[in-house]
Design a protein around this motif. Structure first.
Motif, PDB file in Angstrom:
ATOM      1  N   GLN A  49     104.752 -20.388  31.054  1.00  0.00           N
ATOM      2  CA  GLN A  49     104.925 -21.820  31.247  1.00  0.00           C
ATOM      3  C   GLN A  49     106.370 -22.200  30.930  1.00  0.00           C
ATOM      4  OE1 GLN A  49     101.918 -24.368  29.521  1.00  0.00           O
ATOM      5  NE2 GLN A  49     103.482 -25.820  28.883  1.00  0.00           N
ATOM      6  N   GLN A 165     105.550 -32.142  25.828  1.00  0.00           N
ATOM      7  CA  GLN A 165     104.674 -31.590  26.850  1.00  0.00           C
ATOM      8  C   GLN A 165     103.222 -31.877  26.502  1.00  0.00           C
ATOM      9  OE1 GLN A 165     105.924 -27.423  27.489  1.00  0.00           O
ATOM     10  NE2 GLN A 165     106.480 -28.089  29.531  1.00  0.00           N
ATOM     11  N   SER A 166     102.471 -32.318  27.504  1.00  0.00           N
ATOM     12  CA  SER A 166     101.046 -32.589  27.353  1.00  0.00           C
ATOM     13  C   SER A 166     100.319 -31.996  28.550  1.00  0.00           C
ATOM     14  CB  SER A 166     100.796 -34.108  27.280  1.00  0.00           C
ATOM     15  OG  SER A 166      99.420 -34.396  27.226  1.00  0.00           O
ATOM     16  N   ASP A 167      99.375 -31.099  28.272  1.00  0.00           N
ATOM     17  CA  ASP A 167      98.627 -30.427  29.341  1.00  0.00           C
ATOM     18  C   ASP A 167      99.560 -29.765  30.351  1.00  0.00           C
ATOM     19  OD1 ASP A 167      96.199 -31.230  28.209  1.00  0.00           O
ATOM     20  OD2 ASP A 167      96.214 -33.125  29.307  1.00  0.00           O
ATOM     21  N   GLY A 168     100.634 -29.189  29.838  1.00  0.00           N
ATOM     22  CA  GLY A 168     101.533 -28.424  30.704  1.00  0.00           C
ATOM     23  C   GLY A 168     102.534 -29.242  31.486  1.00  0.00           C
ATOM     24  N   LYS A 169     102.598 -30.564  31.261  1.00  0.00           N
ATOM     25  CA  LYS A 169     103.576 -31.374  31.988  1.00  0.00           C
ATOM     26  C   LYS A 169     104.370 -32.223  31.004  1.00  0.00           C
ATOM     27  CE  LYS A 169     100.588 -35.368  32.878  1.00  0.00           C
ATOM     28  NZ  LYS A 169     100.075 -36.288  33.904  1.00  0.00           N
TER      29      LYS A 169
END
Length: 400
Positions: A49, A165-169
């Motif tokens: 990621q 970053q939250s949930d990968g975004k």
């Protein structure tokens, strides 16, 4: 075929069928293990990621947040695409921290008769792409943008936009301003010109004896070389990210500030620290700047001469809120955050050092943002009596 031949055929047949049955009964361990190994190989081959944020992505996120926050309205300022605050908050949480989204919606919108209306006021201060800015990481590893600017309305300020970053975004974690202290001429009352009092300059021994009840004002000064012991940085939100001396306080005061900020947060009151410890030299720079801007007599009604500033004690912190646009302004006292502080600070050992309409006693205008630590017991007594620190300290001096 004779008997010996038949026996030989039967033996061979049994061996063949036995082997086949054994193979069929074997659990598919190796086959499953192979699949697991393949899955692990696939995971290893997948790209990790991306935890880096570039300026282009940051600018796009800020612009999207701006576009969603400032909604289209009709001629009556009624929002066209959302019926209530909750709907708009849910939309903004795709781009920003939910708490930040709610704060901004509460700041710029109101609900009336089942509809959503924008509150007419200046829009949020966000990134100006026409001006230079820096993208860096803070002590906690969060990316943040910082940009210096100056406008007629706000004067000089530094903008800070934090990302997480939250949930990968990537989302916007916080937006804050470090604003140069401003004063409206209307805030400065007409005062009689005072004859300068002869300063009492404390010795180190006197400072230690007086402890948290040390009185510092225009007639009681600290020596030039005084630096408090055990200066630490309280674990609270600040309006800036850099590790500057003005984040510091004496240890006991810092822990009390943390306790107060935590309780405020639990009650949905979001406070920001602005300025704590200030050295003698730094206060001299600030005072001279204000003198150059306003003249000495005017400047000394809101700015202390070096040695006469409580900030040098390490027992003071200026605070603000988003609702006050992060300014050190008298309107902070009218916000829900300012009212909460005025009603609760004493429980944590703090007082609002310069109360309203007490300029003749304190020597300074009303500053609802300026908190001074004097300890819980003393602070509760000051709050109960509704007196200034000058009056409280003087009441403790034996008469006769």
């Amino acid at each position: 075929m004779n008997l010996r031949a038949w026996i030989l055929v039967l033996i061979v047949f049994s061996m063949i069928t036995g082997c086949t049955q054994q193979e069929n009964e074997q659990p598919p361990v190796e086959e499953d293990q192979e699949e697991v190994e393949q899955d692990e190989d696939n995971q290893e081959n997948q790209p990790a990621q991306d935890n880096t944020l570039d300026k282009e992505e940051a600018e796009h996120l800020i612009q999207s947040f701006r576009d969603q926050l400032i909604q289209e309205t009709d001629e009556h300022l009624k929002v066209k695409n959302f019926n209530n605050k909750e709907e708009l908050v849910n939309q903004l949480t795709k781009l920003a921290d939910p708490e930040l989204a709610k704060e901004y919606v509460d700041l710029f919108y109101k609900e009336e008769n089942g509809d959503l209306y924008i509150i007419p006021k200046g829009g949020p201060v966000l990134l100006n792409k026409d001006l230079p800015y820096e993208l860096a990481k803070n002590e906690g590893g969060l990316y943040y943008i910082t940009q210096n600017n100056e406008t007629e309305a706000k004067g000089k300020y530094s903008l800070y936009i934090l990302f997480n970053q939250s949930d990968g975004k990537w989302i916007i974690q916080d937006i804050k301003l470090d604003v140069e202290e401003q004063h409206d001429p209307e805030d400065i009352p007409d005062q009689k010109k005072e004859e300068p009092a002869e300063d009492v300059i404390y010795s180190k021994q006197q400072i230690e004896q007086k402890g948290h009840l040390l009185l510092v004002n225009k007639s009681h000064a600290l020596p030039e070389d005084y630096v408090p012991e055990e200066l630490v940085i309280p674990d609270v939100l600040f309006t800036f990210e850099e590790q500057l001396p003005k984040k510091q306080m004496q240890k006991e005061a810092a822990r009390a500030l943390e306790e107060m900020f935590q309780q405020a947060k639990a009650e949905n009151i979001n406070l920001y620290a602005v300025s704590g410890y200030r050295s003698y030299e730094r206060q001299d720079q600030i005072f001279q700047y204000n003198v150059n801007q306003h003249g000495e007599e005017y400047a000394n009604q809101f700015s202390a001469r070096p040695g006469e500033s409580e900030h040098q004690t390490g027992l003071t912190m200026d605070i603000t809120s988003r609702s006050a646009n992060f300014g050190l302004i008298q309107q902070f006292g009218e916000t829900k955050e300012g009212k909460w502080v005025a009603e609760n600070a004493h429980q944590y050992g703090f007082i609002v050092r310069y109360p309203e309409n007490q300029e003749d006693i304190t020597g300074y205008i009303y500053e609802p943002w300026h908190l001074r630590y004097i300890g819980k017991e003393a602070a509760k007594e000051v709050y109960k009596r509704k007196v200034t620190l000058e009056e409280f300290v003087n009441s403790m001096i034996p008469k006769g």
